[in-house]
Design a protein around this motif. Structure first.
Motif, PDB file in Angstrom:
ATOM      1  N   MET A   9      50.409  41.785  21.885  1.00  0.00           N
ATOM      2  CA  MET A   9      49.104  41.749  21.224  1.00  0.00           C
ATOM      3  C   MET A   9      49.216  41.707  19.702  1.00  0.00           C
ATOM      4  O   MET A   9      48.242  41.373  19.022  1.00  0.00           O
ATOM      5  CB  MET A   9      48.258  42.940  21.671  1.00  0.00           C
ATOM      6  N   LYS A  10      50.387  42.015  19.150  1.00  0.00           N
ATOM      7  CA  LYS A  10      50.581  41.862  17.710  1.00  0.00           C
ATOM      8  C   LYS A  10      50.447  40.400  17.282  1.00  0.00           C
ATOM      9  O   LYS A  10      50.196  40.106  16.116  1.00  0.00           O
ATOM     10  CB  LYS A  10      51.965  42.380  17.305  1.00  0.00           C
ATOM     11  N   ARG A  11      50.624  39.489  18.233  1.00  0.00           N
ATOM     12  CA  ARG A  11      50.527  38.061  17.943  1.00  0.00           C
ATOM     13  C   ARG A  11      49.120  37.514  18.167  1.00  0.00           C
ATOM     14  O   ARG A  11      48.909  36.310  18.061  1.00  0.00           O
ATOM     15  CB  ARG A  11      51.492  37.296  18.853  1.00  0.00           C
ATOM     16  N   VAL A  12      48.191  38.397  18.539  1.00  0.00           N
ATOM     17  CA  VAL A  12      46.876  37.960  18.988  1.00  0.00           C
ATOM     18  C   VAL A  12      45.786  38.649  18.170  1.00  0.00           C
ATOM     19  O   VAL A  12      45.832  39.859  17.958  1.00  0.00           O
ATOM     20  CB  VAL A  12      46.677  38.310  20.485  1.00  0.00           C
ATOM     21  N   ASN A  13      44.805  37.890  17.726  1.00  0.00           N
ATOM     22  CA  ASN A  13      43.591  38.456  17.149  1.00  0.00           C
ATOM     23  C   ASN A  13      42.466  38.211  18.136  1.00  0.00           C
ATOM     24  O   ASN A  13      42.005  37.069  18.298  1.00  0.00           O
ATOM     25  CB  ASN A  13      43.266  37.809  15.805  1.00  0.00           C
ATOM     26  N   LEU A  14      42.045  39.271  18.805  1.00  0.00           N
ATOM     27  CA  LEU A  14      40.985  39.144  19.797  1.00  0.00           C
ATOM     28  C   LEU A  14      39.639  38.971  19.116  1.00  0.00           C
ATOM     29  O   LEU A  14      39.366  39.577  18.083  1.00  0.00           O
ATOM     30  CB  LEU A  14      40.919  40.396  20.670  1.00  0.00           C
TER      31      LEU A  14
END
Length: 197
Positions: free
Chosen positions: A93-98
């Motif tokens: 999730m560090k690679r993802v901006n929800l």
């Protein structure tokens, strides 16, 4: 086994479950086998600011940690004291901006298999991407190279052969949920089928 240890074990086994020492293999359809891992990737899409694709090499290089848990299958077996090596959800999730409206996750696996999860269950500290079980790489039958592990829900929610995450605003059924299984799957509430609360 002493009465005290039997009591502690009983407290770890949900209603209707039987403890097994083995690790039963249950799935629908064929087992995927991989000859060239350079063709394997992991996709993150849906309600994200920017879609991401992670290669096998990148995914396997993510930080890992050890997890210990009990798992409970909807077919009534429970396996206690599992030791896993896995990648924490937060590392992916560090690679993802929800996007703020994301509330659910659909797990996408090989052969079109899917499983739905509320975002809070997916993001729980006890949930992870499993790559090793009891000191060994996952076998193809148990989800090699990566399976989701969500130990507080029935084990069908721990999707094998994981290939992607789709973030969604509204819940929708995955493969087993479309075929009569419960949308949530809490083993302590015996939520096996869609007619059970």
């Amino acid at each position: 086994m002493s009465d005290d240890s039997m009591s502690r074990t009983k407290d770890r086994v949900p209603p209707g479950q039987t403890v097994t020492e083995g690790f039963p293999v249950l799935h629908y359809g064929s087992v995927p086998y991989y000859n060239d891992m350079s063709k394997w990737d992991f996709r993150v899409f849906g309600l994200v600011e920017e879609e991401a694709t992670i290669s096998h090499k990148e995914f396997m290089a993510l930080p890992r940690q050890e997890y210990r848990n009990d798992i409970h299958c909807v077919t009534t077996w429970s396996k206690l004291d599992n030791v896993w090596e896995g990648i924490p959800v937060r590392e992916v999730m560090k690679r993802v901006n929800l996007k703020p409206e994301a509330k659910f996750v659909m797990l996408h696996s090989e052969h079109g298999f899917t499983a739905n999860l509320p975002l809070e269950d997916f993001m729980a500290e006890t949930s992870f991407f499993g790559v090793r079980h009891n000191g060994q790489l996952l076998t193809p039958e148990h989800g090699y190279p990566v399976r989701m592990v969500v130990p507080h829900l029935y084990f069908w929610k721990s999707a094998k052969w994981l290939r992607g995450l789709e973030f969604m605003e509204k819940d929708k059924p995955g493969f087993w949920e479309r075929n009569g299984y419960h949308m949530y799957g809490d083993p302590w509430r015996s939520q096996r089928y869609d007619f059970e609360d």
